[in-house]
Write a protein that holds these residues in place. Structure first.
Motif, PDB file in Angstrom:
ATOM      1  N   LEU A   1       0.826  -1.213   0.000  1.00  0.00           N
ATOM      2  CA  LEU A   1       0.000   0.000   0.000  1.00  0.00           C
ATOM      3  C   LEU A   1       0.860   1.261   0.000  1.00  0.00           C
ATOM      4  CD1 LEU A   1      -2.725  -1.090   2.585  1.00  0.00           C
ATOM      5  CD2 LEU A   1      -3.073  -0.715   0.132  1.00  0.00           C
TER       6      LEU A   1
ATOM      7  N   ALA B   1      -5.103   4.506  -4.632  1.00  0.00           N
ATOM      8  CA  ALA B   1      -5.687   5.805  -5.002  1.00  0.00           C
ATOM      9  C   ALA B   1      -4.609   6.863  -4.768  1.00  0.00           C
ATOM     10  CB  ALA B   1      -6.924   6.086  -4.158  1.00  0.00           C
TER      11      ALA B   1
ATOM     12  N   LEU C   1      -8.831  11.855  -3.058  1.00  0.00           N
ATOM     13  CA  LEU C   1      -9.961  12.561  -3.677  1.00  0.00           C
ATOM     14  C   LEU C   1      -9.712  14.062  -3.543  1.00  0.00           C
ATOM     15  CD1 LEU C   1     -13.026  10.553  -2.269  1.00  0.00           C
ATOM     16  CD2 LEU C   1     -12.072  10.454  -4.585  1.00  0.00           C
TER      17      LEU C   1
ATOM     18  N   HIS D   1     -10.329  17.827  -2.526  1.00  0.00           N
ATOM     19  CA  HIS D   1     -11.096  18.484  -1.466  1.00  0.00           C
ATOM     20  C   HIS D   1     -11.135  19.978  -1.742  1.00  0.00           C
ATOM     21  CE1 HIS D   1     -11.355  14.997   1.285  1.00  0.00           C
ATOM     22  NE2 HIS D   1     -10.211  14.645   0.704  1.00  0.00           N
TER      23      HIS D   1
ATOM     24  N   LEU E   1      -0.680  11.350  -2.353  1.00  0.00           N
ATOM     25  CA  LEU E   1      -0.283  10.267  -1.444  1.00  0.00           C
ATOM     26  C   LEU E   1       0.936   9.528  -1.977  1.00  0.00           C
ATOM     27  CD1 LEU E   1      -3.808   8.748  -0.609  1.00  0.00           C
ATOM     28  CD2 LEU E   1      -2.685  10.772   0.335  1.00  0.00           C
TER      29      LEU E   1
ATOM     30  N   PRO F   1      -2.275   5.550   2.794  1.00  0.00           N
ATOM     31  CA  PRO F   1      -2.928   5.008   1.594  1.00  0.00           C
ATOM     32  C   PRO F   1      -4.437   5.212   1.598  1.00  0.00           C
ATOM     33  CG  PRO F   1      -2.302   3.225   3.073  1.00  0.00           C
ATOM     34  CD  PRO F   1      -1.694   4.475   3.622  1.00  0.00           C
ATOM     35  N   PHE F   2      -5.028   5.429   2.772  1.00  0.00           N
ATOM     36  CA  PHE F   2      -6.470   5.636   2.861  1.00  0.00           C
ATOM     37  C   PHE F   2      -6.799   7.096   3.157  1.00  0.00           C
ATOM     38  CE2 PHE F   2      -5.654   1.183   3.854  1.00  0.00           C
ATOM     39  CZ  PHE F   2      -6.588   0.544   3.049  1.00  0.00           C
TER      40      PHE F   2
ATOM     41  N   CYS G   1      -6.306  10.782   5.183  1.00  0.00           N
ATOM     42  CA  CYS G   1      -6.274  11.040   6.618  1.00  0.00           C
ATOM     43  C   CYS G   1      -7.254  12.166   6.940  1.00  0.00           C
ATOM     44  CB  CYS G   1      -4.861  11.384   7.101  1.00  0.00           C
ATOM     45  SG  CYS G   1      -4.105  12.745   6.220  1.00  0.00           S
TER      46      CYS G   1
ATOM     47  N   ARG H   1     -12.224  13.096   6.411  1.00  0.00           N
ATOM     48  CA  ARG H   1     -12.781  12.485   5.201  1.00  0.00           C
ATOM     49  C   ARG H   1     -11.919  11.340   4.689  1.00  0.00           C
ATOM     50  NH1 ARG H   1     -16.929  15.496   2.978  1.00  0.00           N
ATOM     51  NH2 ARG H   1     -17.278  13.551   1.840  1.00  0.00           N
ATOM     52  N   SER H   2     -11.214  10.672   5.575  1.00  0.00           N
ATOM     53  CA  SER H   2     -10.416   9.525   5.109  1.00  0.00           C
ATOM     54  C   SER H   2     -11.358   8.374   4.746  1.00  0.00           C
ATOM     55  CB  SER H   2      -9.417   9.103   6.190  1.00  0.00           C
ATOM     56  OG  SER H   2     -10.097   8.607   7.307  1.00  0.00           O
ATOM     57  N   CYS H   3     -10.794   7.340   4.139  1.00  0.00           N
ATOM     58  CA  CYS H   3     -11.575   6.243   3.563  1.00  0.00           C
ATOM     59  C   CYS H   3     -12.485   5.575   4.597  1.00  0.00           C
ATOM     60  CB  CYS H   3     -10.618   5.217   2.971  1.00  0.00           C
ATOM     61  SG  CYS H   3     -11.460   3.772   2.314  1.00  0.00           S
ATOM     62  N   LEU H   4     -13.762   5.484   4.249  1.00  0.00           N
ATOM     63  CA  LEU H   4     -14.715   4.830   5.155  1.00  0.00           C
ATOM     64  C   LEU H   4     -14.563   3.317   5.126  1.00  0.00           C
ATOM     65  CD1 LEU H   4     -18.048   6.815   4.654  1.00  0.00           C
ATOM     66  CD2 LEU H   4     -16.633   6.668   6.694  1.00  0.00           C
ATOM     67  N   GLY H   5     -13.948   2.786   4.060  1.00  0.00           N
ATOM     68  CA  GLY H   5     -13.850   1.343   3.926  1.00  0.00           C
ATOM     69  C   GLY H   5     -12.514   0.778   4.372  1.00  0.00           C
TER      70      GLY H   5
ATOM     71  N   LEU I   1     -12.549  -2.573   6.316  1.00  0.00           N
ATOM     72  CA  LEU I   1     -12.990  -3.676   5.462  1.00  0.00           C
ATOM     73  C   LEU I   1     -11.905  -4.036   4.447  1.00  0.00           C
ATOM     74  CD1 LEU I   1     -15.173  -5.593   4.384  1.00  0.00           C
ATOM     75  CD2 LEU I   1     -15.977  -3.726   2.925  1.00  0.00           C
TER      76      LEU I   1
ATOM     77  N   LEU J   1      -7.783  -7.757   2.457  1.00  0.00           N
ATOM     78  CA  LEU J   1      -6.412  -7.995   2.005  1.00  0.00           C
ATOM     79  C   LEU J   1      -5.744  -9.067   2.860  1.00  0.00           C
ATOM     80  CD1 LEU J   1      -5.298  -4.295   1.385  1.00  0.00           C
ATOM     81  CD2 LEU J   1      -5.427  -6.103  -0.338  1.00  0.00           C
TER      82      LEU J   1
HETATM   83  C1  HEM Z   1      -7.313  -0.939  -0.710  1.00  0.00           C
HETATM   84  C2  HEM Z   1      -8.552  -0.451  -0.777  1.00  0.00           C
HETATM   85  C3  HEM Z   1      -8.888   1.025  -0.636  1.00  0.00           C
HETATM   86  C4  HEM Z   1      -8.079   2.134  -0.687  1.00  0.00           C
HETATM   87  C5  HEM Z   1      -6.564   2.195  -0.893  1.00  0.00           C
HETATM   88  C6  HEM Z   1      -8.930   3.289  -0.490  1.00  0.00           C
HETATM   89  C7  HEM Z   1      -8.462   4.593  -0.469  1.00  0.00           C
HETATM   90  C8  HEM Z   1      -9.280   5.702  -0.324  1.00  0.00           C
HETATM   91  C9  HEM Z   1      -8.813   7.068  -0.359  1.00  0.00           C
HETATM   92  C10 HEM Z   1      -7.367   7.504  -0.543  1.00  0.00           C
HETATM   93  C11 HEM Z   1      -9.887   7.857  -0.177  1.00  0.00           C
HETATM   94  C12 HEM Z   1      -9.878   9.403  -0.174  1.00  0.00           C
HETATM   95  C13 HEM Z   1      -9.601   9.925   1.224  1.00  0.00           C
HETATM   96  C14 HEM Z   1      -9.378  11.411   1.217  1.00  0.00           C
HETATM   97  O1  HEM Z   1      -9.933  12.109   0.366  1.00  0.00           O
HETATM   98  O2  HEM Z   1      -8.622  11.907   2.075  1.00  0.00           O
HETATM   99  C15 HEM Z   1     -11.042   7.008  -0.024  1.00  0.00           C
HETATM  100  C16 HEM Z   1     -12.322   7.483   0.210  1.00  0.00           C
HETATM  101  C17 HEM Z   1     -13.402   6.664   0.398  1.00  0.00           C
HETATM  102  N1  HEM Z   1     -13.414   5.294   0.395  1.00  0.00           N
HETATM  103 FE1  HEM Z   1     -11.824   4.084   0.090  1.00  0.00          FE
HETATM  104  N2  HEM Z   1     -10.215   2.870  -0.312  1.00  0.00           N
HETATM  105  C18 HEM Z   1     -10.248   1.497  -0.388  1.00  0.00           C
HETATM  106  C19 HEM Z   1     -11.353   0.679  -0.220  1.00  0.00           C
HETATM  107  C20 HEM Z   1     -12.612   1.115   0.090  1.00  0.00           C
HETATM  108  C21 HEM Z   1     -13.749   0.242   0.357  1.00  0.00           C
HETATM  109  C22 HEM Z   1     -13.688  -1.303   0.364  1.00  0.00           C
HETATM  110  C23 HEM Z   1     -14.805   1.053   0.604  1.00  0.00           C
HETATM  111  C24 HEM Z   1     -16.233   0.714   0.945  1.00  0.00           C
HETATM  112  C25 HEM Z   1     -16.633  -0.487   1.334  1.00  0.00           C
HETATM  113  C26 HEM Z   1     -14.349   2.438   0.511  1.00  0.00           C
HETATM  114  C27 HEM Z   1     -15.134   3.556   0.701  1.00  0.00           C
HETATM  115  C28 HEM Z   1     -14.697   4.865   0.631  1.00  0.00           C
HETATM  116  C29 HEM Z   1     -15.568   6.035   0.799  1.00  0.00           C
HETATM  117  C30 HEM Z   1     -17.072   6.023   1.074  1.00  0.00           C
HETATM  118  C31 HEM Z   1     -14.753   7.164   0.661  1.00  0.00           C
HETATM  119  C32 HEM Z   1     -15.179   8.634   0.762  1.00  0.00           C
HETATM  120  C33 HEM Z   1     -15.041   9.115   2.214  1.00  0.00           C
HETATM  121  C34 HEM Z   1     -15.462  10.582   2.372  1.00  0.00           C
HETATM  122  O3  HEM Z   1     -15.347  11.352   1.428  1.00  0.00           O
HETATM  123  O4  HEM Z   1     -15.871  10.965   3.494  1.00  0.00           O
HETATM  124  N3  HEM Z   1     -13.008   2.426   0.201  1.00  0.00           N
HETATM  125  N4  HEM Z   1     -10.648   5.702  -0.103  1.00  0.00           N
END
Ligand code: HEM
Length: 163
Positions: free
Chosen positions: A15, A21, A25, A27, A50, A83-84, A86, A89-93, A96, A101
């Motif tokens: 990662l 990603a 996203l 902002h 990132l 990677p997700f 910080c 608004r970091s990744c909700l998933g 999971l 993984l």
């Molecule tokens: C290896 C897998 C994944 C990676 C690397 C990843 C990475 C990311 C990143 C970098 C963001 C943007 C955070 C930011 O803007 O600061 C994001 C947002 C998000 N991710 Fe993931 N993600 C993964 C899997 C998932 C999964 C499995 C789900 C749902 C089951 C998910 C749901 C979301 C949602 C809903 C957002 C938007 C959060 C918000 O804007 O408040 N992601 N993810």
């Protein structure tokens, strides 16, 4: 780190080296702020890089190399690993994704030896940048570690299924 620390370190290093990603996203700032002393006016679009954070040579030792053991040593720069994303608004998933993984890779490595189709011909690490990083197609041989009769029970229980 709990159980299977090398597996966790391998996932973490993957990662880091290839964040799926790479630009998170975009902002938009709702008010005037600053990042590391640089002023950011209200209404600015901010895109976190990132990938760059994960390859900063001032933070990471030999940043372009795949070195899972860096996460087994004390003093690893965990705070620079994002990677997700910080913050709020970091990744909700994340939980999971990390669980998937761990379970899938753990099962694959427990049951198979992964080999290149031609000895020594390893896949290229180059990627195509975009919303998500994409690697070129590659082939891999999955060689069972155990004789066929020991593959039962299956990886996951299949009882209690309703149609
Ligand atoms: C290896 C897998 C994944 C990676 C690397 C990843 C990475 C990311 C990143 C970098 C963001 C943007 C955070 C930011 O803007 O600061 C994001 C947002 C998000 N991710 Fe993931 N993600 C993964 C899997 C998932 C999964 C499995 C789900 C749902 C089951 C998910 C749901 C979301 C949602 C809903 C957002 C938007 C959060 C918000 O804007 O408040 N992601 N993810």
């Amino acid at each position: 780190m709990g159980r299977l620390p090398l597996l966790r370190a391998t996932i973490t290093e993957t990662l880091r080296l290839r964040p799926p990603a790479p630009l998170a996203l975009p902002h938009c700032t709702r008010r005037h702020t600053s990042v590391g002393g640089v002023p950011v006016p209200a209404g600015s679009i901010v895109i976190p890089n990132l990938f760059a954070a994960h390859h900063d040579p001032e933070t990471w030792h030999r940043p372009d190399e795949f070195l899972p053991e860096r996460f087994l040593e004390p003093g690893a720069p965990w705070r620079a690993l994002v990677p997700f994303g910080c913050g709020a608004r970091s990744c909700l998933g994340e939980a999971l994704a990390r669980a998937e993984l761990f379970v899938f890779l753990g099962h694959i490595l427990h049951h198979f030896r992964l080999e290149p189709p031609v000895p020594g011909a390893l896949p290229k690490l180059g990627v195509t940048a975009g919303t998500v990083l994409r690697c070129p197609p590659f082939c891999v041989r999955l060689v069972p570690c155990h004789p066929p009769e020991s593959s039962w029970p299956p990886l996951f229980p299949i009882g209690h299924q309703s149609l």
